[in-house]
Design a protein around this motif. Structure first.
Motif, short mmCIF file in Angstrom:
data_model
loop_
_atom_site.label_atom_id
_atom_site.label_comp_id
_atom_site.label_asym_id
_atom_site.label_seq_id
_atom_site.Cartn_x
_atom_site.Cartn_y
_atom_site.Cartn_z
N ASN A 79 19.42 63.60 8.63
CA ASN A 79 20.26 62.50 9.12
C ASN A 79 21.47 63.07 9.83
O ASN A 79 21.72 64.27 9.80
CB ASN A 79 20.71 61.59 7.96
N THR A 82 24.04 64.04 13.04
CA THR A 82 24.03 64.47 14.44
C THR A 82 24.17 65.98 14.52
O THR A 82 24.98 66.59 13.79
CB THR A 82 25.20 63.82 15.21
N GLN A 89 22.58 65.61 19.63
CA GLN A 89 21.38 64.79 19.50
C GLN A 89 21.25 64.35 18.05
O GLN A 89 21.73 65.02 17.12
CB GLN A 89 20.14 65.54 19.96
N ALA A 90 20.64 63.20 17.85
CA ALA A 90 20.46 62.65 16.51
C ALA A 90 19.49 63.50 15.72
O ALA A 90 18.53 64.07 16.27
CB ALA A 90 19.96 61.21 16.59
N ALA A 132 25.35 62.06 7.89
CA ALA A 132 25.79 60.67 8.01
C ALA A 132 27.04 60.39 7.19
O ALA A 132 27.77 59.44 7.47
CB ALA A 132 24.66 59.74 7.58
N SER A 189 16.81 63.17 12.73
CA SER A 189 16.06 62.16 12.00
C SER A 189 15.13 62.74 10.95
O SER A 189 14.52 62.00 10.17
CB SER A 189 15.25 61.30 12.98
#
Length: 960
Positions: free
Chosen positions: A646, A648, A675-676, A706, A678
């Motif tokens: 989670n 960035t 970039q994120a 996060a 995931s």
């Protein structure tokens, strides 16, 4: 044996405060107040890796260049006795907000670059203690944005801000427009003529005051200074709003000529002259003035022969009608101090206009109890309402008259309705066509007054039991008549002063016991409440309770025994009495480690209660397995793994061996991005293209999850490859004749229904039509026409059978690559600009044959040498075959993934897959001018020498 020195241990509580994200360098210093002792210095031990904060003495402030980000700082306070204590400073960055800590910081911000809707927060303290002439004066520099959004100036959460003096000066235009002041105390420490708390001048548009206090300080007689004073200078103050404010111990409360004024829900007490005053000015038409729901009491003695009024609009001989939109409604005006032989002021005094009428006015439901003949005097009214007002003489007035008459005077009016009023008398001398109905006239006696208060005109609001006056008598403190009963009627002002003169207003109480214990480790999204604390030190008229906060907090008032509600849970202001209990409740944040604040104010005393949720994720991600591959002359691709899925991933590339997390997150260097994240494991797609050939760099990466936890920065070294293909770039000066020309048809070429064209170019912006290629008598063309880069094909009849445009504008065009190919029989075409699909489609695409065999072939001009190119050209190629350039592998034969040219081969066959009809590759200006065999074309179509009228130097070597 000696006696050991006593060790004093001083402490500092953890601090929670805001900084506006727009705060100027070193402004808005927050002062840390210890539990005991005196702080001499503070050091920041950790939590400020970006160097955003600095300390000075007992303060913390933003460093130069900082944007005051949110932070949790671990600090050490050193006291004057050299003892120390550690504490945590939790700073929240507030968007669109400035923080200021003194009057110079405030005026610097207000006179600097502003956008409507921004907020200026004031730290706790006294501003402009010297009462110097400090101004909001923007010298003609307008605030950007929409005026209706306003610039709000207010104290920081939990702070009390006192401003000794401020001037809002619009003398240069735009300087004072669109400001809103909230909950500020404007207090003069000294009382002097022409020295208001807030001075306004030179025509201001839109100004609001909400919840503010205007006064001369306690212990100083305020018979010279005004609260809010406007010097009109022939310019109207427009759109003034004053709401929920307190004016006390002043010469005038509001002295402000202008229009569109709204004065509502305010309290005026101990005013020596006029509570609300407007003077006449021929340049101003005072339309749309609303005075509603205000309380006026404890009017002071203005001096021998004076009669300062509660509401006075002395427009006199200066203002000409019509004046419209006047509303004076639901105000309560109570007797003042007075003195023998003098008066305590008229209630509503508007003696009329120079000419014309006050039209459509509403003077309604006002109550006046005083000792002068004019309770309400409004002349020159037309088509207006004077309804439901009460104007009475104080039957125990001791100012030299045993009895008196308080009039409702409406002289020189026309077409007015005068109804349902009660007064000691009426006078409408000079009026015409007015309607009077159901008005009561009563004499000065107890029986008659009692009848008034029992009247159905007042639904129990004003009865003998709750009718109050400000002083037991009006002769400066004599106790001769200081009993609660005067002539059979009780009267002391609710929230006024008792017979001894003690202040007892609900807003002016200083209470004891208002303190709540903060909650930490709270469950998210849960309702919490405080203990019901018992409050003391409240006067007989009670204290006003207000509440505000982050999540709509509520309060309730409990009885002294804490056994029943006096006021149920809610948010509306209420009055609490001495020994009653006050309880708060609020809902905790939905996020971990987040504080929700509620501020309750009782009279003058405030406390902030904080509920902070339990800490959530506090573990930082760990990065591993970093490597840089797919190296090019300008960069490479980073592959790196993380153990959290989670947040960035931030990255940057530069020549420094190490970087901090804050620096990587901010970005910079030769390349940076984010970039994120995931999923855990390898993170791909991180490619840098901003470097230079054969240069060593470091690829820095940082993962912020996060919850805001930041990994250690991973730094990986790499070196870019050597530079790739170097083009021969030619510059064409655009002069007539500076082009390559083959008059005959190209050799051995055949007509087809296919084409592929490619070229690298720039345009200097000379304007007009500029040809890059014009082959086969204009049948095969790349040209800039107007704002479009156009590829066009024609058949043997000169009919356009293919045309596709791409917008490049009409000015200069930077280095650009065009690649276009089509199969007209199949109806297929593609265009790519700088390696990217141009979008759209051909405007013309006909299944027909391209005339490749026509004569007159030109490069950088039309075949007749007109419409010449002024710009650079490299590797232009044209072929009578089709390539599927939607295939990235084929496209990579012309341009690489970083937008750089690829070697097309010495004769263009590497790019085209076969030797094309035309290709200008690897030839410099000298070669073209020499005109040897094979000049101007390494394709199979034959030579392209410079044309006959060419002037030496028209084509030169260059570079992109």
């Amino acid at each position: 044996m000696g006696i050991a020195d006593t060790v004093v241990s001083h402490t500092v509580s953890n601090q929670t405060f805001d900084f506006g994200a727009l705060t100027n360098d070193q402004d808005g210093a927050y002062t840390v107040v210890p539990n005991s002792g005196t702080i001499s210095s503070i050091t920041i031990d950790s939590g400020d890796s970006g160097g955003d904060y600095e300390t000075s003495g007992a303060t913390i402030r933003p460093a130069v260049g900082s944007t005051a980000p949110s932070a949790v700082l671990s600090c050490t306070a050193t006291f004057s006795d050299a003892s120390t204590d550690t504490f945590t400073a939790t700073i929240t960055s507030v968007a669109n907000t400035f923080s200021v800590a003194d009057i110079d910081e405030l005026t610097t911000v207000t006179n600097g670059t502003l956008t409507y809707g921004q907020i200026i927060q004031l730290r706790d303290g006294v501003y402009n203690n010297a009462e110097a002439d400090k101004r909001i004066q923007r010298a003609g520099s307008a605030i950007s944005g929409t005026l209706a959004n306003l610039i709000t100036i207010k104290p920081d959460t939990g702070a009390t801000a006192t401003i000794r003096f401020i001037r809002i000066d619009n003398g240069s235009g735009g300087g004072g427009n669109g400001f809103r002041f909230e909950n500020i105390v404007f207090e003069r420490a000294t009382d002097a003529a022409s020295s208001p708390c807030v001075a306004l001048q030179f025509g201001i548009d839109t100004l609001e005051f909400e919840g503010c206090t205007f006064r001369v300080a306690d212990g100083t007689t305020g018979d010279n200074s005004s609260g809010l004073h406007f010097t009109n200078n022939g310019n109207a103050l427009t759109n003034l709003t004053v709401n929920n404010c307190l004016f006390e111990n002043l010469y005038d409360g509001i002295n402000s000529p202008g229009d569109s004024m709204t004065i509502t829900n305010n309290t005026f007490r101990e005013i020596y002259n006029d509570c609300i005053h407007q003077s006449g000015d021929a340049a101003i038409t005072p339309d749309d003035v609303v005075i509603e729901h205000n309380l006026f009491y404890d009017k002071k003695y203005a001096g021998a022969g004076a009669h300062g009024d509660f509401i006075q609009f002395n427009w006199g001989t200066a203002v000409n009608g019509p004046v419209t939109g006047l509303i004076v409604r639901n105000n309560k005006l109570w007797r003042g101090e007075g003195s023998s032989g003098d008066t305590d002021g008229q209630g509503i005094f508007i003696p009329g206009l120079a000419s014309g009428y006050i039209t459509g006015a509403i003077i309604e439901n006002n109550f006046y109890l005083g000792t002068f003949v004019n309770g309400i005097l409004v002349n020159d009214l037309q088509n207006s309402r004077i309804v439901g007002n009460t104007a009475l003489w104080d039957i125990n007035a001791d100012d030299g008259a045993a009895t008196g008459t308080t009039l409702i005077d409406t002289g020189n009016g026309d077409g007015n309705l005068i109804a349902d009023n009660i007064a000691n008398g009426y006078d409408d001398t000079g009026s015409t066509s007015s309607t009077t109905t159901n008005n009561g006239t009563i004499s000065n006696n107890t029986t008659a007054y009692s009848a008034v208060f029992d009247s159905p005109l007042y639904d129990g609001d004003l009865t003998p039991a709750n009718l109050y006056s400000s002083y037991a008598n009006k002769s400066g403190g004599s106790t001769a008549n200081a009993t609660p009963e005067q002539g059979g009627i009780k009267y002391t002002v609710i929230g006024g002063q008792n017979g001894s003169g003690a202040v007892d207003h609900p807003r002016s109480q200083t209470v004891t016991g208002l303190s709540y214990t903060d909650v930490t480790g709270a469950t998210t999204s849960t309702l919490y409440d405080t203990a019901a604390v018992q409050l003391t030190g409240i006067g007989s008229n009670g204290a006003l309770v207000t509440v505000s906060g982050d999540d709509s907090p509520e309060f309730r008032i409990r009885n002294a025994a804490d056994s029943a509600d006096v006021v149920a849970w809610g948010t509306a202001d209420a009055i609490i009495d001495n020994n009653e209990r006050l309880e708060l409740r609020e809902t905790s944040s939905a996020s971990n480690s987040t504080a929700v604040n509620s501020t309750v104010t009782v009279g003058k005393t405030s406390d902030t209660w904080t509920v902070t949720t339990v800490s959530g994720d506090v573990t930082a991600p760990v990065l591993s397995s970093a490597s840089v591959g797919s190296l090019t002359s300008v960069g490479g691709t980073l592959t790196i793994s993380t153990d959290e899925g989670n947040g960035t991933l931030y990255w940057m590339v530069d020549t420094n061996a190490s970087r901090t997390a804050a620096q990587v997150k901010t970005g910079g260097g030769v390349d940076s991005g984010s970039q994120a994240v995931s999923a855990t494991g390898a993170q791909s797609g991180i490619t840098s293209t901003g470097g230079s050939a054969s240069t060593g760099y470091y690829f820095h990466a940082m993962h912020e999850d996060a919850a805001g936890n930041q990994s250690t920065v991973s730094s990986t070294s790499f070196t870019t490859t050597a530079a790739g293909y170097s083009q021969n770039v030619l510059y064409f000066d655009g002069v007539f004749g500076s082009n390559l020309l083959r008059s005959s048809a190209m050799s051995t070429v055949t007509d087809t229904k296919e084409f592929t064209v490619s070229a690298w170019f720039t345009l200097d912006g000379a304007g007009g039509t500029e040809y890059i290629l014009s082959l086969c008598g204009g049948r095969v063309v790349i040209v800039r026409v107007g704002t479009a880069l156009r590829v066009r094909m024609q058949n043997a009849s000169g009919t356009t059978i293919y045309e596709r445009d791409y917008s490049v504008g009409s000015g200069a065009v930077a280095k650009t690559h065009v690649l276009c190919s089509a199969d007209l029989a199949a109806g297929t075409d593609y265009m790519y600009i700088n390696g990217v699909d141009a979008g759209g489609s051909a405007t013309t695409l006909t299944n027909d044959t391209i005339d490749w065999t026509n004569t007159a072939n030109s490069v950088c001009a039309r075949s007749t040498s007109f419409d010449t190119l002024q710009g650079k050209l490299a590797d232009p190629m044209a072929h009578n075959g089709y390539l599927d350039i939607s295939n990235s592998t084929i496209r990579a034969r012309f341009i690489d993934g970083s937008g750089n040219p690829v070697d097309p081969g010495s004769d263009g066959s590497t790019a085209m897959g076969t030797q094309p009809v035309y290709a200008l590759i690897g030839q410099n200006a000298a070669t073209l001018e020499a005109g040897a065999s094979g000049v101007g074309n390494v394709g199979y179509g034959g030579d392209f020498p410079v044309q006959a009228s060419y002037v030496s130097g028209g084509i030169t070597d260059s570079s992109f």
